[in-house]
Design an enzyme around this catalytic site. Structure first.
Site, short mmCIF file in Angstrom:
data_model
loop_
_atom_site.label_atom_id
_atom_site.label_comp_id
_atom_site.label_asym_id
_atom_site.label_seq_id
_atom_site.Cartn_x
_atom_site.Cartn_y
_atom_site.Cartn_z
N HIS A 85 0.80 -1.24 0.00
CA HIS A 85 0.00 0.00 0.00
C HIS A 85 0.83 1.29 0.00
O HIS A 85 0.52 2.23 0.74
CB HIS A 85 -0.94 0.01 1.20
N HIS A 109 -9.67 2.32 0.45
CA HIS A 109 -9.64 1.23 1.44
C HIS A 109 -10.72 1.34 2.50
O HIS A 109 -10.49 0.99 3.67
CB HIS A 109 -8.24 1.19 2.08
N GLU A 134 -11.72 -3.23 -2.95
CA GLU A 134 -10.69 -2.31 -3.45
C GLU A 134 -10.51 -2.55 -4.95
O GLU A 134 -9.85 -3.49 -5.35
CB GLU A 134 -9.37 -2.56 -2.73
C1 GLA Z 1 -5.36 -5.17 1.94
C2 GLA Z 1 -4.42 -6.29 1.93
C3 GLA Z 1 -4.61 -6.99 3.18
C4 GLA Z 1 -4.35 -6.09 4.33
C5 GLA Z 1 -5.27 -4.98 4.33
C6 GLA Z 1 -4.96 -4.03 5.45
O1 GLA Z 1 -6.64 -5.58 1.78
O2 GLA Z 1 -4.59 -7.16 0.86
O3 GLA Z 1 -3.75 -8.07 3.20
O4 GLA Z 1 -3.08 -5.56 4.23
O5 GLA Z 1 -5.17 -4.34 3.09
O6 GLA Z 1 -4.75 -4.69 6.64
#
Ligand code: GLA
Length: 394
Positions: free
Chosen positions: A148, A222, A359
């Site tokens: 991220h 997110h 997402e």
């Molecule tokens: C995304 C990732 C997850 C986790 C979340 C935040 O969805 O794929 O593995 O990192 O963000 O915790």
């Protein structure tokens, strides 16, 4: 007799005059009402202070409200959606996005609550990729992988915000310039993300970006949704549909293996609506690796621009959310890492699986996977990505 007639005439005249004035006033009231209604039907934006970050930066909050009463709150820290109130089947507006009450909680460690994610949504293996023979090194902030956008991704920067009111919608235009080599990524990147709330209860997220050097980019949002409006409930009863024949299988570190797998006869098949609970604890290697669902679905009809991607329905409240996007993929994450340590809005703590994320994005680790749709952005090009979340009841 003459006097009596005169008197009667004068009386009648007064009566007519009264009726005339009353009619006029009624007309005026009607007009006022029309003006009021037109005013009320505008989607409004209010601005307030949300606090300051530990570095002393001021964080503003913008509240977008539509004619029906749907309301979205966004803060300039990470462009985060802190609350989204949508109606249930009896017209009750409740918050359906996990959030916190204070800036302190947002700036402390938390799993990207409501945040804009960039420059790269999801993982890049070993925090490394190459462009034109040049190797770039990124933060390894998720085990040995990059996640991220790194240590200080777009979820932790202050965005510049400009409200824009339209006829049937209102928008918040967020801009941020990420300097060349920020978090290890090449190119100075100018990013604009526009949130728009419409009177028909759609909420759009539009992303645009340009660069001055060849780079990679994969932006997403997110928000954790819980359509019950009750954050003490898990999302296991939500009924999900995902328009994808395939998904992206991952290794033990949640890095794509490089293959695309058919969803048929697996817990990943959401082509027909299915309760989250049905497959989330299945005896399946991929489910075990994700600790539940934490995978990217390969959305169907990738050449058709904006199209239906997924939906979620919570039977008790009747809330229904549809997602449309022009992205090739969507990460469906079921809040498997939520562990009851973060304070929930309205009391209690956010327990495991009390929120899910849709997402929309390109697949994880695309910079290292030649067969995946490209995430490269060249100078002179504009990165464009669009997603629409549409709320209704059933
Ligand atoms: C995304 C990732 C997850 C986790 C979340 C935040 O969805 O794929 O593995 O990192 O963000 O915790």
């Amino acid at each position: 007799m003459k006097n009596i007639r005169k008197g009667l005439f004068a009386f009648a005249l007064m009566g007519f005059a009264l009726i005339f004035v009353q009619c006029k006033n009624e007309k005026k009231d009607e007009n006022n009402q029309a003006e009021d209604t037109a005013e009320n039907q505008k989607v409004l934006i209010k601005k307030s202070d949300f606090g300051t970050t530990p570095e002393g930066e001021l964080v503003e909050m913008f509240t977008l409200t539509n004619a029906g009463g749907m309301e979205v709150k966004v803060i300039t820290y990470g462009g985060r959606i802190t609350s989204l109130k949508a109606p249930d089947k009896i017209g009750n507006y409740e918050d359906v996005v996990l959030g916190f009450d204070s800036i302190e909680q947002y700036t402390k460690d938390n799993p990207y609550f409501g945040a804009l994610i960039g420059r790269y949504g999801n993982r890049i293996a070993q925090g490394r990729f190459s462009l034109d023979g040049e190797e770039y090194e990124l933060a390894q902030n998720n085990g040995e992988n990059h996640l991220h956008g790194g240590e200080k991704g777009f979820d932790k920067v202050i965005w510049n915000a400009t409200p824009e009111e339209g006829e049937n919608s209102s928008s918040l235009v967020l801009t941020y310039t990420s300097e060349d080599m920020e978090e290890g990524y090449p190119g100075k990147l100018d990013v604009t993300v526009t949130y728009t709330l419409f009177n028909d209860n759609s909420f759009d997220v539009n992303y645009e970006a340009t660069t001055d050097k060849k780079t990679v980019i994969n932006l997403t949002q997110h928000a954790y949704f819980n359509l019950s409006g009750d954050f003490s409930e898990t999302i296991l009863d939500h009924i999900i549909k995902i328009n994808a024949d395939k998904f992206v299988p991952v290794d033990e570190n949640l890095i794509p293996t490089g293959d695309l797998m058919d969803v048929e006869d697996t817990p990943f098949d959401f082509l027909e609506t299915k309760e989250v609970a049905e497959g989330i604890n299945a005896d399946n290697e991929q489910i075990q690796r994700g600790g539940g669902y934490d995978h990217n679905w390969v959305l169907n009809n990738q050449d058709s621009g904006m199209r239906f991607a997924a939906s979620a329905y919570e039977p008790e409240s009747g809330r229904f959310m549809e997602v449309y996007t022009d992205e090739p993929g969507m990460q469906f994450y079921t809040g498997n890492f939520l562990d009851g340590t973060l304070p929930a809005q309205g009391g209690g703590n956010y327990e495991k699986r009390t929120g899910f994320c849709f997402e929309t994005q390109h697949y994880p680790d695309s910079p290292n996977q030649e067969s995946f749709p490209s995430v490269v952005l060249e100078p002179g090009e504009t990165y464009v990505s669009n997603t629409s979340f549409k709320f209704s009841v059933k």
